[in-house]
Design a protein around this motif. Structure first.
Motif, PDB file in Angstrom:
ATOM      1  N   ALA A  21       0.833  -1.200   0.000  1.00 24.80           N
ATOM      2  CA  ALA A  21       0.000   0.000   0.000  1.00 24.80           C
ATOM      3  C   ALA A  21       0.871   1.255   0.000  1.00 24.80           C
ATOM      4  O   ALA A  21       0.552   2.257  -0.660  1.00 24.80           O
ATOM      5  N   TYR A  22       1.967   1.206   0.725  1.00 25.93           N
ATOM      6  CA  TYR A  22       2.910   2.331   0.787  1.00 25.93           C
ATOM      7  C   TYR A  22       3.436   2.650  -0.614  1.00 25.93           C
ATOM      8  O   TYR A  22       3.401   3.806  -1.068  1.00 25.93           O
ATOM      9  N   TYR A  23       3.932   1.625  -1.311  1.00 28.30           N
ATOM     10  CA  TYR A  23       4.518   1.863  -2.626  1.00 28.30           C
ATOM     11  C   TYR A  23       3.456   2.139  -3.683  1.00 28.30           C
ATOM     12  O   TYR A  23       3.688   2.922  -4.620  1.00 28.30           O
ATOM     13  N   LEU A  24       2.285   1.520  -3.554  1.00 28.56           N
ATOM     14  CA  LEU A  24       1.216   1.797  -4.510  1.00 28.56           C
ATOM     15  C   LEU A  24       0.751   3.240  -4.394  1.00 28.56           C
ATOM     16  O   LEU A  24       0.506   3.910  -5.400  1.00 28.56           O
ATOM     17  N   TRP A  25       0.634   3.742  -3.151  1.00 32.60           N
ATOM     18  CA  TRP A  25       0.250   5.138  -2.967  1.00 32.60           C
ATOM     19  C   TRP A  25       1.325   6.072  -3.530  1.00 32.60           C
ATOM     20  O   TRP A  25       0.996   7.128  -4.095  1.00 32.60           O
ATOM     21  N   ALA A  26       2.585   5.685  -3.393  1.00 39.37           N
ATOM     22  CA  ALA A  26       3.660   6.485  -3.984  1.00 39.37           C
ATOM     23  C   ALA A  26       3.530   6.528  -5.497  1.00 39.37           C
ATOM     24  O   ALA A  26       3.762   7.566  -6.127  1.00 39.37           O
ATOM     25  N   VAL A  27       3.148   5.408  -6.106  1.00 45.46           N
ATOM     26  CA  VAL A  27       2.947   5.363  -7.557  1.00 45.46           C
ATOM     27  C   VAL A  27       1.769   6.247  -7.954  1.00 45.46           C
ATOM     28  O   VAL A  27       1.845   7.039  -8.898  1.00 45.46           O
ATOM     29  N   LEU A  28       0.660   6.121  -7.231  1.00 45.44           N
ATOM     30  CA  LEU A  28      -0.559   6.852  -7.572  1.00 45.44           C
ATOM     31  C   LEU A  28      -0.392   8.364  -7.396  1.00 45.44           C
ATOM     32  O   LEU A  28      -1.082   9.144  -8.053  1.00 45.44           O
ATOM     33  N   THR A  29       0.506   8.768  -6.519  1.00 48.14           N
ATOM     34  CA  THR A  29       0.741  10.200  -6.276  1.00 48.14           C
ATOM     35  C   THR A  29       1.999  10.699  -6.980  1.00 48.14           C
ATOM     36  O   THR A  29       2.529  11.764  -6.634  1.00 48.14           O
ATOM     37  N   ASP A  30       2.475   9.930  -7.956  1.00 48.90           N
ATOM     38  CA  ASP A  30       3.628  10.321  -8.774  1.00 48.90           C
ATOM     39  C   ASP A  30       4.893  10.556  -7.963  1.00 48.90           C
ATOM     40  O   ASP A  30       5.719  11.408  -8.299  1.00 48.90           O
ATOM     41  N   GLN A  31       5.072   9.787  -6.914  1.00 47.29           N
ATOM     42  CA  GLN A  31       6.298   9.859  -6.130  1.00 47.29           C
ATOM     43  C   GLN A  31       7.248   8.710  -6.448  1.00 47.29           C
ATOM     44  O   GLN A  31       8.373   8.687  -5.957  1.00 47.29           O
ATOM     45  N   ALA A  32       6.785   7.748  -7.234  1.00 50.16           N
ATOM     46  CA  ALA A  32       7.616   6.599  -7.602  1.00 50.16           C
ATOM     47  C   ALA A  32       7.022   5.958  -8.850  1.00 50.16           C
ATOM     48  O   ALA A  32       5.856   6.192  -9.196  1.00 50.16           O
ATOM     49  N   GLY A  33       7.845   5.151  -9.518  1.00 52.67           N
ATOM     50  CA  GLY A  33       7.383   4.426 -10.689  1.00 52.67           C
ATOM     51  C   GLY A  33       6.815   3.065 -10.316  1.00 52.67           C
ATOM     52  O   GLY A  33       7.005   2.573  -9.196  1.00 52.67           O
ATOM     53  N   THR A  34       6.119   2.443 -11.228  1.00 53.98           N
ATOM     54  CA  THR A  34       5.487   1.153 -10.963  1.00 53.98           C
ATOM     55  C   THR A  34       6.504   0.051 -10.642  1.00 53.98           C
ATOM     56  O   THR A  34       6.160  -0.943 -10.016  1.00 53.98           O
TER      57      THR A  34
END
Length: 233
Positions: free
Chosen positions: A95-108
């Motif tokens: 959930a941490y990394y998925l939220w980062a992806v969804l908020t453009d803070q990280a790539g998939t």
């Protein structure tokens, strides 16, 4: 005819076998909801609250504490608590990394990167250990309650020691060491929270006194573990 006294069977103390869907809420639904809240809440806190509170939200020991408190709250046997703790932390990591992806803070790619897989492995280990410890707070024997209280508080104290050991007075006294001072305050918050967890879960003097004593070597063990696995202070 003389009536023979009836024989009573000994009370069964072993936990009931896992049954689904009866256990679905305990093992899957509640841990998953808590995991989503922990994972997203951590990243949101890091982005929107100031330091040292942001460091506290992202502390590894606080995530372990989540599995511990889940085990306490479920009030079930150690096996179910361990499974629930693992599910919660695995969901929290993704959930941490998925939220980062969804908020453009990280790539998939971060959803299954080497770093993510490392945290997933840690999640399995921590979820098992702290889930069991949490269940012992309400369901364990005297010595298990002592170990549980020392474990739940000790991991927080251990990360505090790990942070302070990594800083040192020389680092804190250097110019421009505001970030390091924030880390020192994070360690202080972790230490205070750790003592609070021991006191809150120890409950009675018979458990609390040995738990406080045991939390010292437990904290040293976790501090060494944090250093051994390379968790940054």
């Amino acid at each position: 005819m003389i009536a023979l006294p009836s024989q009573t069977r000994p009370t069964q103390t072993r936990p009931a076998p896992l049954t689904l869907p009866e256990d679905a809420r305990t093992l899957l639904v509640v841990p998953a909801v808590v995991g989503v809240a922990l994972g997203i809440g951590d990243l949101v806190a890091m982005n929107h609250i100031g330091y040292p509170w942001a460091n506290l939200a992202n502390a590894s020991a606080v995530w372990a504490l989540g599995a511990f408190l889940l085990g306490v709250g479920l009030r079930t046997d150690p096996l179910r608590s361990a499974v629930a703790g693992v599910v919660m932390l695995l969901v929290a990591v993704e959930a941490y990394y998925l939220w980062a992806v969804l908020t453009d803070q990280a790539g998939t790619a971060t959803l299954w990167s080497a770093n993510t897989r490392m945290w997933l492995v840690f999640g399995v280990c921590a979820g098992t250990v702290f889930g069991i410890a949490g269940s012992w707070v309400t369901q364990g024997e005297w010595w298990q309650k002592v170990v549980a209280a020392a474990t739940g508080g000790g991991v927080l104290l251990g990360e505090a020691l790990h942070i302070w050991a990594g800083l040192g007075w020389t680092t804190l006294s250097q110019p421009g060491s505001g970030y390091h001072l924030d880390l020192a305050w994070t360690g202080l918050l972790l230490a205070g929270l750790g003592v609070g967890v021991v006191v809150a879960t120890g409950r009675t003097p018979r458990v609390l006194a040995p738990a406080l004593a045991l939390s010292v070597p437990t904290a040293l063990f976790f501090a060494a573990a944090f250093s051994a696995v390379g968790i940054a202070a």
